[in-house]
Design an enzyme around this catalytic site. Structure first.
Site, PDB file in Angstrom:
ATOM      1  N   LYS A  49       0.805  -1.207   0.000  1.00 46.83           N
ATOM      2  CA  LYS A  49       0.000   0.000   0.000  1.00 46.83           C
ATOM      3  C   LYS A  49       0.844   1.266   0.000  1.00 46.83           C
ATOM      4  O   LYS A  49       0.380   2.340  -0.354  1.00 46.83           O
ATOM      5  CB  LYS A  49      -0.880   0.047   1.263  1.00 46.83           C
ATOM      6  CG  LYS A  49      -1.749  -1.147   1.496  1.00 46.83           C
ATOM      7  CD  LYS A  49      -2.397  -1.024   2.909  1.00 46.83           C
ATOM      8  CE  LYS A  49      -3.046  -2.318   3.299  1.00 46.83           C
ATOM      9  NZ  LYS A  49      -3.555  -2.254   4.680  1.00 46.83           N
ATOM     10  N   GLY A  50       2.120   1.119   0.461  1.00 50.23           N
ATOM     11  CA  GLY A  50       2.938   2.298   0.751  1.00 50.23           C
ATOM     12  C   GLY A  50       3.087   3.300  -0.378  1.00 50.23           C
ATOM     13  O   GLY A  50       3.190   4.502  -0.134  1.00 50.23           O
ATOM     14  N   GLU A 105       7.732   2.706  -6.120  1.00 50.05           N
ATOM     15  CA  GLU A 105       7.810   2.242  -4.729  1.00 50.05           C
ATOM     16  C   GLU A 105       7.872   3.416  -3.759  1.00 50.05           C
ATOM     17  O   GLU A 105       8.255   4.521  -4.127  1.00 50.05           O
ATOM     18  CB  GLU A 105       9.063   1.363  -4.541  1.00 50.05           C
ATOM     19  CG  GLU A 105       8.751  -0.121  -4.473  1.00 50.05           C
ATOM     20  CD  GLU A 105       8.064  -0.533  -3.169  1.00 50.05           C
ATOM     21  OE1 GLU A 105       7.383   0.284  -2.512  1.00 50.05           O
ATOM     22  OE2 GLU A 105       8.217  -1.712  -2.785  1.00 50.05           O
ATOM     23  N   ASP A 106       7.505   3.143  -2.515  1.00 50.19           N
ATOM     24  CA  ASP A 106       7.591   4.180  -1.494  1.00 50.19           C
ATOM     25  C   ASP A 106       9.018   4.342  -0.981  1.00 50.19           C
ATOM     26  O   ASP A 106       9.541   5.436  -0.894  1.00 50.19           O
ATOM     27  CB  ASP A 106       6.618   3.897  -0.323  1.00 50.19           C
ATOM     28  CG  ASP A 106       6.783   2.494   0.276  1.00 50.19           C
ATOM     29  OD1 ASP A 106       7.523   1.659  -0.283  1.00 50.19           O
ATOM     30  OD2 ASP A 106       6.147   2.235   1.317  1.00 50.19           O
ATOM     31  N   ASP A 109      14.653  -0.024   0.845  1.00 48.57           N
ATOM     32  CA  ASP A 109      15.309  -0.214   2.134  1.00 48.57           C
ATOM     33  C   ASP A 109      16.375  -1.297   1.959  1.00 48.57           C
ATOM     34  O   ASP A 109      17.421  -1.036   1.373  1.00 48.57           O
ATOM     35  CB  ASP A 109      14.219  -0.585   3.145  1.00 48.57           C
ATOM     36  CG  ASP A 109      14.692  -0.641   4.579  1.00 48.57           C
ATOM     37  OD1 ASP A 109      15.493   0.206   4.980  1.00 48.57           O
ATOM     38  OD2 ASP A 109      14.244  -1.536   5.311  1.00 48.57           O
ATOM     39  N   LYS A 137      17.019   4.464   1.135  1.00 49.19           N
ATOM     40  CA  LYS A 137      17.783   4.338   2.386  1.00 49.19           C
ATOM     41  C   LYS A 137      18.993   3.461   2.098  1.00 49.19           C
ATOM     42  O   LYS A 137      19.019   2.280   2.466  1.00 49.19           O
ATOM     43  CB  LYS A 137      16.907   3.610   3.413  1.00 49.19           C
ATOM     44  CG  LYS A 137      16.447   4.425   4.598  1.00 49.19           C
ATOM     45  CD  LYS A 137      15.832   3.460   5.621  1.00 49.19           C
ATOM     46  CE  LYS A 137      14.779   4.131   6.460  1.00 49.19           C
ATOM     47  NZ  LYS A 137      14.125   3.170   7.374  1.00 49.19           N
ATOM     48  N   VAL A 159      10.806   6.375   9.116  1.00 54.70           N
ATOM     49  CA  VAL A 159      10.031   7.512   8.622  1.00 54.70           C
ATOM     50  C   VAL A 159       8.589   7.103   8.338  1.00 54.70           C
ATOM     51  O   VAL A 159       8.323   5.952   7.977  1.00 54.70           O
ATOM     52  CB  VAL A 159      10.681   8.120   7.362  1.00 54.70           C
ATOM     53  CG1 VAL A 159      12.041   8.708   7.698  1.00 54.70           C
ATOM     54  CG2 VAL A 159      10.816   7.099   6.235  1.00 54.70           C
ATOM     55  N   ASP A 165       3.934   3.772   6.545  1.00 50.25           N
ATOM     56  CA  ASP A 165       3.222   3.496   7.794  1.00 50.25           C
ATOM     57  C   ASP A 165       4.151   3.034   8.896  1.00 50.25           C
ATOM     58  O   ASP A 165       5.263   2.564   8.656  1.00 50.25           O
ATOM     59  CB  ASP A 165       2.195   2.390   7.569  1.00 50.25           C
ATOM     60  CG  ASP A 165       2.849   1.015   7.373  1.00 50.25           C
ATOM     61  OD1 ASP A 165       3.685   0.888   6.462  1.00 50.25           O
ATOM     62  OD2 ASP A 165       2.550   0.085   8.154  1.00 50.25           O
ATOM     63  N   ARG A 171      -0.177   6.760   7.369  1.00 50.60           N
ATOM     64  CA  ARG A 171      -0.045   6.798   5.912  1.00 50.60           C
ATOM     65  C   ARG A 171      -0.610   8.097   5.327  1.00 50.60           C
ATOM     66  O   ARG A 171      -0.165   8.567   4.292  1.00 50.60           O
ATOM     67  CB  ARG A 171      -0.768   5.613   5.263  1.00 50.60           C
ATOM     68  CG  ARG A 171      -0.145   4.252   5.545  1.00 50.60           C
ATOM     69  CD  ARG A 171      -0.747   3.228   4.585  1.00 50.60           C
ATOM     70  NE  ARG A 171      -0.509   1.855   4.996  1.00 50.60           N
ATOM     71  CZ  ARG A 171       0.592   1.148   4.701  1.00 50.60           C
ATOM     72  NH1 ARG A 171       1.569   1.707   4.027  1.00 50.60           N
ATOM     73  NH2 ARG A 171       0.715  -0.094   5.088  1.00 50.60           N
TER      74      ARG A 171
HETATM   75  P1  IMP Z   1      12.834  -3.832   1.590  1.00 49.00           P
HETATM   76  O1  IMP Z   1      13.514  -2.824   0.687  1.00 49.00           O
HETATM   77  O2  IMP Z   1      12.617  -5.144   0.948  1.00 49.00           O
HETATM   78  O3  IMP Z   1      13.529  -3.942   2.914  1.00 49.00           O
HETATM   79  O4  IMP Z   1      11.352  -3.360   1.970  1.00 49.00           O
HETATM   80  C1  IMP Z   1      10.928  -2.074   1.862  1.00 49.00           C
HETATM   81  C2  IMP Z   1       9.600  -1.968   2.581  1.00 49.00           C
HETATM   82  O5  IMP Z   1       9.829  -1.860   3.996  1.00 49.00           O
HETATM   83  C3  IMP Z   1       8.883  -0.710   2.180  1.00 49.00           C
HETATM   84  O6  IMP Z   1       8.025  -0.925   1.084  1.00 49.00           O
HETATM   85  C4  IMP Z   1       8.166  -0.327   3.451  1.00 49.00           C
HETATM   86  O7  IMP Z   1       6.905  -0.941   3.503  1.00 49.00           O
HETATM   87  C5  IMP Z   1       9.023  -0.867   4.569  1.00 49.00           C
HETATM   88  N1  IMP Z   1       9.889   0.180   5.171  1.00 49.00           N
HETATM   89  C6  IMP Z   1      11.236   0.232   5.167  1.00 49.00           C
HETATM   90  N2  IMP Z   1      11.702   1.299   5.823  1.00 49.00           N
HETATM   91  C7  IMP Z   1      10.612   1.974   6.270  1.00 49.00           C
HETATM   92  C8  IMP Z   1      10.447   3.197   7.031  1.00 49.00           C
HETATM   93  O8  IMP Z   1      11.390   3.913   7.426  1.00 49.00           O
HETATM   94  N3  IMP Z   1       9.159   3.556   7.296  1.00 49.00           N
HETATM   95  C9  IMP Z   1       8.086   2.818   6.892  1.00 49.00           C
HETATM   96  N4  IMP Z   1       8.198   1.677   6.166  1.00 49.00           N
HETATM   97  C10 IMP Z   1       9.454   1.254   5.864  1.00 49.00           C
HETATM   98 MG    MG Z   2       5.085  -0.925   4.744  1.00 54.25          MG
END
Ligand code: IMP
Ligand code: MG
Length: 186
Positions: A49-50, A105-106, A109, A137, A159, A165, A171
């Site tokens: 949803k992000g 994407e939001d 990470d 990040k 964040v 979220d 959100r």
């Molecule tokens: P990754 O890159 O596979 O670790 O996953 C990224 C997902 O982790 C994002 O789509 C978010 O849903 C969640 N996420 C990572 N960092 C944050 C943050 O600082 N705030 C909120 N959600 C985060």
């Molecule tokens: Mg999330």
């Protein structure tokens, strides 16, 4: 027990990006994509949803025809490998064959989710795949994923807002903020 305040703004320690700054970011990326995709068959894919807030703004900042579609994926299991697998909970409606795909994407990470998702989508014969993320990040990266369009680079802090979220809250904050630790500390 939830420690989310009745007034969600009270849970924000500091504002990282104001609404004005976000508008500038979205317009910059929208212009870039408009330029890069004017002779292509653009399809924007948002991972729910992000990314829904960013998607809604970004698509209106793009001044060429674009198809849109949405996906829901489950988060990876396991924490230490780079090969985290995602499970598709809701798949795309569109056939990607021959289309120029931009994943929206939001936040990027660890990159595990995107790494696995891009592998899956690349088997569907799109003409091209690029990744557009509102936030990056880089300090947290585990999987080898690089975004082609990046809104802002953020430090390794949790964040919320603008779609992101904590425990499904915040959100709808119209800006991006860092959460006060008391909200997630027991
Ligand atoms: P990754 O890159 O596979 O670790 O996953 C990224 C997902 O982790 C994002 O789509 C978010 O849903 C969640 N996420 C990572 N960092 C944050 C943050 O600082 N705030 C909120 N959600 C985060
Ligand atoms: Mg999330």
């Amino acid at each position: 027990m939830s420690k989310v305040s009745a007034n969600m703004h009270d849970d924000i320690e500091k504002v990282l990006l104001t609404e004005e700054e976000i508008k500038e970011i979205v317009n910059r990326i929208g212009k870039q994509i408009t330029e890069d995709y004017k002779d292509k068959n653009l399809v924007l894919v948002s991972v729910l949803k992000g990314s829904v807030v960013f998607m809604a703004d970004l698509m209106r900042a793009i001044d060429i025809n674009a198809q849109i579609d949405f996906m829901v994926v489950s988060s990876y299991t396991g924490t230490s490998t780079t090969s985290g697998q995602v499970k598709i909970i809701k798949d795309l409606d569109l056939d990607l064959t021959g289309l120029d795909l931009v994943i929206v994407e939001d936040i990027l990470d660890t990159g595990k989710t995107l790494h696995s998702l891009m592998k899956i989508l690349s088997t569907r014969n799109p003409k091209s795949i690029r990744l557009c993320t509102f936030l990056d990040k880089p300090d947290r990266r585990v999987a080898p994923v690089k975004a082609d369009y990046i809104g802002a680079v953020v430090p390794d802090e949790f964040v919320v807002g603008y779609g992101l979220d904590y425990d499904q809250n915040y959100r709808n904050l119209p800006y991006l903020g860092v959460l006060k630790p008391h909200v997630y500390e027991s």
